[in-house]
Enzyme design. Structure first.
Site, PDB file in Angstrom:
ATOM      1  N   HIS A   1      -6.342  -7.412  -0.212  1.00  0.00           N
ATOM      2  CA  HIS A   1      -6.429  -5.971  -0.442  1.00  0.00           C
ATOM      3  C   HIS A   1      -5.630  -5.621  -1.697  1.00  0.00           C
ATOM      4  O   HIS A   1      -4.510  -6.100  -1.878  1.00  0.00           O
ATOM      5  CB  HIS A   1      -5.864  -5.179   0.735  1.00  0.00           C
ATOM      6  CG  HIS A   1      -6.518  -5.479   2.044  1.00  0.00           C
ATOM      7  ND1 HIS A   1      -6.071  -6.494   2.883  1.00  0.00           N
ATOM      8  CD2 HIS A   1      -7.577  -4.905   2.667  1.00  0.00           C
ATOM      9  CE1 HIS A   1      -6.831  -6.528   3.965  1.00  0.00           C
ATOM     10  NE2 HIS A   1      -7.751  -5.577   3.858  1.00  0.00           N
TER      11      HIS A   1
ATOM     12  N   HIS B   1       0.823  -1.214   0.000  1.00  0.00           N
ATOM     13  CA  HIS B   1       0.000   0.000   0.000  1.00  0.00           C
ATOM     14  C   HIS B   1       0.857   1.264   0.000  1.00  0.00           C
ATOM     15  O   HIS B   1       0.308   2.369  -0.091  1.00  0.00           O
ATOM     16  CB  HIS B   1      -0.932   0.036   1.208  1.00  0.00           C
ATOM     17  CG  HIS B   1      -1.937  -1.068   1.242  1.00  0.00           C
ATOM     18  ND1 HIS B   1      -2.771  -1.351   0.187  1.00  0.00           N
ATOM     19  CD2 HIS B   1      -2.235  -1.988   2.213  1.00  0.00           C
ATOM     20  CE1 HIS B   1      -3.535  -2.384   0.489  1.00  0.00           C
ATOM     21  NE2 HIS B   1      -3.231  -2.790   1.710  1.00  0.00           N
TER      22      HIS B   1
ATOM     23  N   ASP C   1      -2.740 -10.712  -2.287  1.00  0.00           N
ATOM     24  CA  ASP C   1      -3.290 -10.208  -1.035  1.00  0.00           C
ATOM     25  C   ASP C   1      -4.759  -9.859  -1.267  1.00  0.00           C
ATOM     26  O   ASP C   1      -5.136  -9.426  -2.353  1.00  0.00           O
ATOM     27  CB  ASP C   1      -2.503  -8.959  -0.624  1.00  0.00           C
ATOM     28  CG  ASP C   1      -2.798  -8.467   0.771  1.00  0.00           C
ATOM     29  OD1 ASP C   1      -3.908  -7.936   0.966  1.00  0.00           O
ATOM     30  OD2 ASP C   1      -1.933  -8.586   1.649  1.00  0.00           O
TER      31      ASP C   1
END
Length: 341
Positions: free
Chosen positions: A195, A158, A193
């Site tokens: 996310h 991220h 993942d």
């Protein structure tokens, strides 16, 4: 499979983040690495200590100013009157113009995209050591290993070129991929993942030499919300070099594995010299974030599907939070890969 690890992650022990408007206990705790290491031991993987590569690989991805902020933020934050023990930006400019302020409060908001990335006194040491773990594992594959695993903590996918977010500070996956570009003309990243890897996507979005593919929960109802949609395909030289494969929130083994398998055609057509797997295990049915319902058997099938792609492969640990199934899920995915390789 050789697995790279360091104990220097332990100093990063965040105590709080904002969840549905309330302060909550951080899920990105040192115990994660202990459970993942137990999964490596269960799979009889050889643990290898990380080497120190310094700022060079990090500068291949992150800006000088951002790295300086990360290194100095905790100490400067402590000079504020009545400051918390963690840097948490509470004023975010959303980068609509604006000028970098001198205040550490303002700079925290500038460089932190959300309130799930608190910086403690030893967060820089942990995050910078995680990049060394990733690059050490990349070197193992460069030197001839069929595959290697990097137990990186904190995670990284991220993190943008100049912003932290979602428990991530330095983008270990992107740093490893950029490092591998010194050996291979083309590198592919497959992020599994639950996310979406928004930071990784953004770093390579206008480049055609690194393919970014992500299998993740539909972001219309799941973090990171604003990125990870199927229409995001890259721009400029990178147009067509980004592929998002969102699956419905709550998906089980079949949907998850099918999306991993569906990525193979795009990856093969890109003809990369190396495959980097951003290995999130938070698609687990037992993960506290509840984005999917994948079992250990599903993770094993995903590992088998990755092996069938037939490429030298680097696994970089991303998410996967505290549950009794965290270690066994790692054993499963790496075991599936080795069985099918």
């Amino acid at each position: 499979m050789k697995a790279v690890f360091t104990d220097l992650h332990k100093g990063h022990d965040p105590k709080r983040f904002i969840l549905r408007g309330k302060f909550a206990q951080g899920e990105e705790r040192p115990e994660r690495a202990e459970r993942l290491a137990a999964g490596l031991n269960a799979g009889n993987h050889e643990l290898v200590p990380s080497e120190v590569f310094g700022q060079g690989p990090r500068l291949g991805v992150h800006s000088v100013d951002y790295l300086r902020f990360m290194e100095e933020a905790a100490a400067e934050w402590k000079t504020l009157a009545d400051a918390s023990d963690e840097v948490l930006g509470n004023v975010h400019p959303v980068r609509r113009g604006g000028t970098m302020p001198q205040s550490i409060t303002g700079r925290a908001g500038w460089y932190m995209q959300d309130m799930a990335c608190g910086i403690g006194p030893d967060s820089w040491l942990a995050a910078s050591s995680a990049t060394d773990v990733a690059v050490t594992a990349a070197e193992l594959v460069i030197e001839g290993e069929r595959a290697a695993y990097a137990l990186c903590r904190p995670p990284g996918h991220h993190a943008y070129r100049d912003a932290a977010g979602g428990h991530c500070f330095l983008n270990n996956t992107a740093i490893a991929a950029q490092y591998l570009r010194s050996v291979h003309d083309r590198v592919a990243i497959l992020d599994i993942d639950i996310h979406h890897g928004n930071g990784t996507q953004d770093i390579f979005y206008d480049r055609g030499d690194v393919l970014t593919v992500s299998v993740h929960a539909d972001p219309s109802r799941f973090y990171p919300f604003f990125w990870g949609y199927a229409h995001e395909r890259g721009t400029g030289a990178g147009e067509g070099a980004n592929l998002n494969l969102p699956i419905p929130v709550g998906s089980g083994d079949d949907a998850y594995v099918a999306a991993v398998e569906a990525s193979a055609k795009t990856i093969a057509a890109f003809t990369p010299g190396m495959l980097v797997i951003a290995l999130g295990l938070d698609a687990s049915a037992d993960d506290p974030f509840g984005g999917a319902k994948v079992t250990a058997a599903g993770f094993r099938r995903a590992g088998e599907a990755i092996a069938r792609m037939g490429l030298p492969t680097l696994f970089v640990q991303e998410g996967g939070y505290l549950s009794d199934q965290l270690g066994p899920n790692l054993t499963a995915v790496l075991g599936g890969f080795e069985a099918a390789a």
